[in-house]
Design a protein around this motif. Sequence first.
Motif, mmCIF file in Angstrom:
data_model
loop_
_atom_site.group_PDB
_atom_site.id
_atom_site.type_symbol
_atom_site.label_atom_id
_atom_site.label_comp_id
_atom_site.label_asym_id
_atom_site.label_seq_id
_atom_site.Cartn_x
_atom_site.Cartn_y
_atom_site.Cartn_z
ATOM 1 N N ILE A 94 -31.519 13.589 17.552
ATOM 2 C CA ILE A 94 -32.479 13.364 16.473
ATOM 3 C C ILE A 94 -31.982 13.983 15.176
ATOM 4 C CG2 ILE A 94 -34.811 13.902 15.667
ATOM 5 C CD1 ILE A 94 -35.660 13.766 18.668
ATOM 6 N N ALA A 95 -31.466 15.203 15.256
ATOM 7 C CA ALA A 95 -30.975 15.881 14.059
ATOM 8 C C ALA A 95 -29.805 15.132 13.437
ATOM 9 C CB ALA A 95 -30.570 17.314 14.398
ATOM 10 N N VAL A 96 -28.897 14.640 14.285
ATOM 11 C CA VAL A 96 -27.744 13.890 13.779
ATOM 12 C C VAL A 96 -28.189 12.600 13.106
ATOM 13 C CG1 VAL A 96 -25.682 12.600 14.487
ATOM 14 C CG2 VAL A 96 -26.095 14.897 15.398
ATOM 15 N N ILE B 297 -38.583 10.812 8.696
ATOM 16 C CA ILE B 297 -37.261 11.339 9.048
ATOM 17 C C ILE B 297 -37.246 12.854 8.860
ATOM 18 C CG2 ILE B 297 -34.836 11.400 8.325
ATOM 19 C CD1 ILE B 297 -35.123 8.374 7.720
ATOM 20 N N ALA B 298 -37.857 13.334 7.782
ATOM 21 C CA ALA B 298 -37.932 14.777 7.541
ATOM 22 C C ALA B 298 -38.746 15.473 8.636
ATOM 23 C CB ALA B 298 -38.533 15.043 6.164
ATOM 24 N N LEU C 140 -38.935 18.755 13.638
ATOM 25 C CA LEU C 140 -39.290 18.890 15.051
ATOM 26 C C LEU C 140 -38.058 19.190 15.898
ATOM 27 C CD1 LEU C 140 -41.806 15.923 15.415
ATOM 28 C CD2 LEU C 140 -42.342 18.323 15.891
ATOM 29 N N ALA C 141 -36.976 18.486 15.616
ATOM 30 C CA ALA C 141 -35.750 18.658 16.401
ATOM 31 C C ALA C 141 -35.185 20.070 16.256
ATOM 32 C CB ALA C 141 -34.712 17.631 15.969
ATOM 33 N N ARG C 142 -35.406 20.672 15.100
ATOM 34 C CA ARG C 142 -34.854 22.009 14.826
ATOM 35 C C ARG C 142 -35.882 23.117 15.064
ATOM 36 N NH1 ARG C 142 -32.291 18.801 10.270
ATOM 37 N NH2 ARG C 142 -30.107 18.640 10.910
ATOM 38 N N ASP C 143 -37.012 22.750 15.675
ATOM 39 C CA ASP C 143 -38.066 23.722 15.984
ATOM 40 C C ASP C 143 -38.594 24.423 14.743
ATOM 41 O OD1 ASP C 143 -38.386 23.412 18.760
ATOM 42 O OD2 ASP C 143 -36.600 24.605 19.158
ATOM 43 N N GLN C 144 -38.579 23.696 13.615
ATOM 44 C CA GLN C 144 -39.111 24.267 12.379
ATOM 45 C C GLN C 144 -40.616 24.034 12.260
ATOM 46 O OE1 GLN C 144 -36.596 22.207 9.607
ATOM 47 N NE2 GLN C 144 -34.934 23.718 9.756
ATOM 48 N N VAL C 145 -41.132 23.076 13.015
ATOM 49 C CA VAL C 145 -42.577 22.819 13.082
ATOM 50 C C VAL C 145 -42.939 22.550 14.534
ATOM 51 C CG1 VAL C 145 -42.741 21.880 10.738
ATOM 52 C CG2 VAL C 145 -42.280 20.333 12.662
ATOM 53 N N GLU D 59 -36.386 8.105 19.797
ATOM 54 C CA GLU D 59 -35.988 9.410 20.319
ATOM 55 C C GLU D 59 -37.054 10.458 20.025
ATOM 56 O OE1 GLU D 59 -33.533 10.381 22.127
ATOM 57 O OE2 GLU D 59 -31.977 8.863 22.021
ATOM 58 N N THR D 60 -37.619 10.411 18.831
ATOM 59 C CA THR D 60 -38.625 11.410 18.458
ATOM 60 C C THR D 60 -39.908 11.207 19.241
ATOM 61 O OG1 THR D 60 -37.680 11.446 16.223
ATOM 62 C CG2 THR D 60 -39.833 12.469 16.520
ATOM 63 N N ARG D 61 -40.327 9.954 19.422
ATOM 64 C CA ARG D 61 -41.530 9.705 20.210
ATOM 65 C C ARG D 61 -41.324 10.071 21.676
ATOM 66 N NH1 ARG D 61 -43.615 3.901 17.613
ATOM 67 N NH2 ARG D 61 -44.814 4.833 15.886
ATOM 68 N N THR D 62 -40.111 9.878 22.181
ATOM 69 C CA THR D 62 -39.815 10.300 23.549
ATOM 70 C C THR D 62 -39.893 11.816 23.666
ATOM 71 O OG1 THR D 62 -38.405 8.373 23.943
ATOM 72 C CG2 THR D 62 -38.065 10.273 25.369
ATOM 73 N N LEU D 63 -39.379 12.507 22.655
ATOM 74 C CA LEU D 63 -39.443 13.968 22.638
ATOM 75 C C LEU D 63 -40.889 14.453 22.655
ATOM 76 C CD1 LEU D 63 -37.875 16.688 22.247
ATOM 77 C CD2 LEU D 63 -38.202 16.360 19.785
ATOM 78 N N LEU D 64 -41.746 13.795 21.888
ATOM 79 C CA LEU D 64 -43.150 14.195 21.809
ATOM 80 C C LEU D 64 -43.956 13.732 23.014
ATOM 81 C CD1 LEU D 64 -43.865 13.383 18.052
ATOM 82 C CD2 LEU D 64 -43.612 15.646 19.072
#
Length: 397
Positions: free
Chosen positions: A13-15, A47-48, A53-58, A93-98
Amino acid sequence: MNGMPLENPRHRIAVLADQCVQCGLCLPVCPTYALDGNETESPRGRIAIAAALARDQVSPSDEVRGPLDHCLGCLSCERVCPAGVKYEELLLETRTLLGPAPERPKALLGLVKRPRLNHWAQRLARWPGVRQWLAPALPNAWRAALALMPEKRKATRSTSPVPNSRGKKAGTVALFPGCAASIHDADAEHAAEMLLTAAGYRVIRLPAFCCGALDLHDGAIHEAEAAATHLRQAWTTAGADYLVTVTPGCLSTLRRALPAVRVDDPYRLLAERIDELAFQPLPARFALHVPCTQANVARSDATLMTLLKRIPQLELKRLPAPPYCCGAAGSHVLQFPERAAQLRESVLMHMKTLDVRGLLSSNIGCRLHLAAGLEETASALPTLHPLTLLAQQWIPS
């Protein structure tokens, strides 16, 4: 993050998010940004959020995941992106993560994905008085689903015989019926079979089941993977050269499951052998709604226009391009019916300025959603799949 393996979902996700150059060219074509005027409801904002989320910032709170759940997945942003951001992959990918949203109507979607249950639910919904006494007691998602079901029973699919395919050498096409489409779009699927056979293809039908798109786009990855396995087994058994669906909303998921297979809607195959087909004149004007997935995934809108223009005297009025989206977007219309209705109204407002005999749209979810909106305004304007119209005007050789 640099030391993390690429297989790590957060790293992926970050990439993907880092590919975005924040130019903002996606904003003018985003339907939800046009609706809300809010940066978080834009591709750039999402995207932000995904990167944070990917970097555990939120943390994945309701406020954080809301804009991600609101995304229609129309991919108009991906089509105009100068940096080539793979927005669909990032979103999935983000929805799968969540994981699926807590309010996701799992039982309702389970019914939608099963053709037999869907069929019986439609019959129940048409019983006299059901809508009046049942609807008030239903949750929002179920009421939205009930509103999408036509009150009057549609005519059964055309009984016109499929042309004889003996001696044809254009290849074998496997027609994927899908789930909801196999019930609501039986006419269009029969039309596709007729036209493809007339154009020289041998057509076989796969069993009717869900391709997994509803689950994949909601982050229910295990259910989506099970559907993909089912699809690969059915395709292997078919032994066909091409896989087609009359529903462009299924295309991306079908291609994801079968990356080495030519998966398309029927328009390209028909266009490649268009000289085999002839059509009766139709002196009428129709509005043409091009679903987002047809424009941005299938990218067959120009091909469809070419085919429809083969019908003599037919006049087409194409409805506006993005940021106009009808708001159906898979399960979006069930999870966020108010937002879906707002988006639909923008499309129907343009319809009101046109003197047309009917509305054409290729995607079953879009067509049901638009038809429900027309019904709310007491409009008797018919809605058709373009393939149905082509088959009605086709001249058997």
